[in-house]
Design an enzyme around this catalytic site. Structure first.
Site, mmCIF file in Angstrom:
data_model
loop_
_atom_site.group_PDB
_atom_site.id
_atom_site.type_symbol
_atom_site.label_atom_id
_atom_site.label_comp_id
_atom_site.label_asym_id
_atom_site.label_seq_id
_atom_site.Cartn_x
_atom_site.Cartn_y
_atom_site.Cartn_z
ATOM 1 N N GLU A 286 4.939 -8.650 15.462
ATOM 2 C CA GLU A 286 4.181 -9.663 16.205
ATOM 3 C C GLU A 286 3.714 -9.154 17.560
ATOM 4 O O GLU A 286 2.746 -9.640 18.115
ATOM 5 C CB GLU A 286 5.028 -10.929 16.392
ATOM 6 C CG GLU A 286 4.855 -11.900 15.252
ATOM 7 C CD GLU A 286 5.368 -13.301 15.561
ATOM 8 O OE1 GLU A 286 5.323 -14.124 14.644
ATOM 9 O OE2 GLU A 286 5.813 -13.578 16.694
ATOM 10 N N HIS A 307 17.211 3.863 -4.094
ATOM 11 C CA HIS A 307 16.987 3.696 -5.528
ATOM 12 C C HIS A 307 15.800 2.779 -5.801
ATOM 13 O O HIS A 307 15.633 2.269 -6.901
ATOM 14 C CB HIS A 307 18.268 3.170 -6.190
ATOM 15 C CG HIS A 307 19.423 4.110 -5.970
ATOM 16 N ND1 HIS A 307 19.818 5.031 -6.906
ATOM 17 C CD2 HIS A 307 20.207 4.306 -4.881
ATOM 18 C CE1 HIS A 307 20.831 5.749 -6.416
ATOM 19 N NE2 HIS A 307 21.076 5.322 -5.179
ATOM 20 N N LYS A 421 -2.041 -21.089 9.744
ATOM 21 C CA LYS A 421 -1.711 -22.486 10.054
ATOM 22 C C LYS A 421 -2.964 -23.360 9.930
ATOM 23 O O LYS A 421 -2.921 -24.430 9.343
ATOM 24 C CB LYS A 421 -1.156 -22.595 11.476
ATOM 25 C CG LYS A 421 0.230 -22.000 11.646
ATOM 26 C CD LYS A 421 0.741 -22.262 13.047
ATOM 27 C CE LYS A 421 1.935 -21.378 13.352
ATOM 28 N NZ LYS A 421 2.281 -21.377 14.759
HETATM 29 O O1 PA5 Z 1 8.033 -14.779 18.413
HETATM 30 C C1 PA5 Z 1 7.367 -15.791 18.322
HETATM 31 O O2 PA5 Z 1 6.774 -16.293 19.287
HETATM 32 C C2 PA5 Z 1 7.269 -16.527 17.011
HETATM 33 O O3 PA5 Z 1 7.832 -15.797 15.968
HETATM 34 C C3 PA5 Z 1 7.980 -17.860 17.107
HETATM 35 O O4 PA5 Z 1 9.314 -17.660 17.457
HETATM 36 C C4 PA5 Z 1 7.911 -18.637 15.784
HETATM 37 O O5 PA5 Z 1 6.580 -18.806 15.398
HETATM 38 C C5 PA5 Z 1 8.580 -19.992 15.930
HETATM 39 O O6 PA5 Z 1 7.971 -20.717 16.951
HETATM 40 P P1 PA5 Z 1 8.677 -21.955 17.616
HETATM 41 O O7 PA5 Z 1 9.881 -21.504 18.324
HETATM 42 O O8 PA5 Z 1 7.651 -22.501 18.546
HETATM 43 O O9 PA5 Z 1 9.003 -22.922 16.520
#
Ligand code: PA5
Length: 433
Positions: A286, A307, A421
């Site tokens: 990310e 494996h 989303k």
């Molecule tokens: O690292 C990030 O920002 C994302 O992976 C969020 O943690 C994830 O989308 C969950 O978001 P939230 O904490 O708003 O539910």
């Protein structure tokens, strides 16, 4: 304490030192104003600067959950889930949730809200059955669909099990200090609430209440975890890549990327590190995968995946490098005993420990992969305990920030995750989409 070794990477010190200037410039940016509310650098000083009174409240809440619940359900996804699971599975017994309560000593930890599968949810509801439960719902935005749906379903389950008033005492909310639907719900229902600081993004939040409440509930010493992270903060304070292993790792992986190695495989030899790898994948994926750039972070559990993925790593397209996460001292060992018949042909191992065999498998695999043109990096910790994992978390977080900046992307946003989303909401006919 983390040791970083890149001798089998094809990258040399001179190539690394050529990056000195840009690394120091990025270091200045990271350290200029890390506590500013308006940026996402709050994790830099967190091991020193955390809210001590909230920390005590977390310990108190964990004790209460330990005393009144057989199961803690942790609702969260991505950065609001993977860190806690990485530490809990990294430190507790390999079969923690399966142990009888007396041996386990602390509540089972079950995760929800990290998928949309009805089977998973129905099976979870069945698993809870008559067991006493508490819920920790974690969402920084407070609007994430997966966790919100799971919370709606599980809130109904806990309320019908205990009644509204008792249920309220068993629900713990970790969210933004003022924004989001979850915060509104927590305020109106008076749930105990913990705060995710504004300047710490989800994937950098494991050492906030996001990770700490579930981790402490599983009986893990969060003081020691923070102390390990504090050591790392001190250790990786140097602006020079010469003296900062965490920046060295960031530089080496970028040099490899620029030489055509587009995929980094994090390889562990401890099944307990499976979720640490998942946490690492999310942190790097990310943070770096954007604007058409980014090392693709992959993971393998070895020797298991020798494996399955072993063939590709050894012999497939040469666009990979491998980072081995090595644990020096195993928590336990088991010796191979003599067998009179030796039908299985294993007597040559008599007297050897399984840890020794595992390490030899690791050494042999590293040699094979290196000779197959897969550059190797080694990240070594002494053992799987709180201090080492706290240190390792900080090492990877800071290296990730530096690495993303070297790559030329903003490591602290995630514009790409909005696309699915939007489509999903449209298909679900959510108002406004
Ligand atoms: O690292 C990030 O920002 C994302 O992976 C969020 O943690 C994830 O989308 C969950 O978001 P939230 O904490 O708003 O539910």
């Amino acid at each position: 304490m983390v040791k970083f070794d890149f001798k089998n990477s094809s990258i040399n010190e001179r190539m690394i030192y050529e990056m000195e200037e840009v690394v120091s410039k990025n270091h200045l940016f990271l350290h200029e104003n890390p506590d500013d509310e308006s940026n996402f650098l709050g994790w830099i000083n967190l091991p020193e600067n955390y809210d001590k009174s909230e920390f005590e409240r977390i310990k108190k809440a964990a004790k209460k959950i330990q005393s009144d619940s057989e199961v803690l359900i942790v609702i969260g996804i991505g950065g609001s889930y993977l860190g806690a699971r990485a530490v809990i599975e990294g430190i507790t017994n390999c079969f923690y949730n399966y142990l009888p309560a007396k041996k386990r000593k602390f509540p089972m930890v079950i995760y929800a809200g990290n998928n949309l599968s009805p089977n998973y949810m129905n099976d979870l509801l069945n698993l809870i059955g008559e067991k006493d439960i508490s819920i920790n719902v974690i969402s920084k935005s407070g609007t994430t669909t997966e966790s919100a749906i799971a919370f709606r379903i599980l809130r109904e389950a806990i309320e019908s099990k205990y009644g509204f008033e008792e249920a309220k005492k068993r629900i713990y909310v970790t969210t933004d200090k003022s924004k989001g639907a979850l915060k509104g719900l927590a305020d109106s229902e008076n749930y105990e609430t913990f705060v995710i600081p504004d300047n710490i993004g989800g994937r950098f939040s494991v050492l906030t209440a996001v990770g700490l409440l579930p981790i402490a509930t599983a009986g893990i010493d969060i003081d020691k975890l923070m102390s390990g992270a504090r050591d790392a903060r001190e250790k990786y304070m140097d602006s020079s890549v010469k003296f900062n292993d965490c920046y060295k790792y960031a530089v080496v992986r970028n040099l490899l990327y620029n030489s055509g190695k587009k995929i980094e495989i994090l390889a562990n030899y401890e099944p307990q590190l499976h979720y640490f790898t998942e946490w690492w994948k999310q942190l790097y994926g990310e943070s770096e995968g954007k604007d058409g750039h980014g090392i693709f972070p992959a993971g393998v559990d070895l020797t298991t995946d020798l494996h399955s993925m072993g063939q590709y790593i050894q012999d497939g397209e040469r666009h990979l490098f491998e980072t081995v996460l090595c644990v020096e001292k195993s928590r336990s060992d088991i010796e191979i005993k003599e067998d009179g018949d030796n039908v299985d042909g294993l007597n040559y191992l008599v007297g050897k420990g399984l840890d020794y065999i595992n390490k030899k498998a690791m050494e042999g695999t590293v040699q094979a992969h290196v000779s197959g043109n897969v550059p190797n990096l080694m990240v070594t910790i002494e053992k799987l305990d709180e201090e080492n994992l706290g240190h390792l978390i900080y090492f990877f977080e800071k290296a990730c920030a530096m690495s993303g900046m070297l790559l030329g992307v903003n490591p602290f946003n995630q514009p790409g995750v909005e696309e699915y989303k939007r489509n999903m909401f449209k298909l679900l006919e959510k108002p406004g989409y």
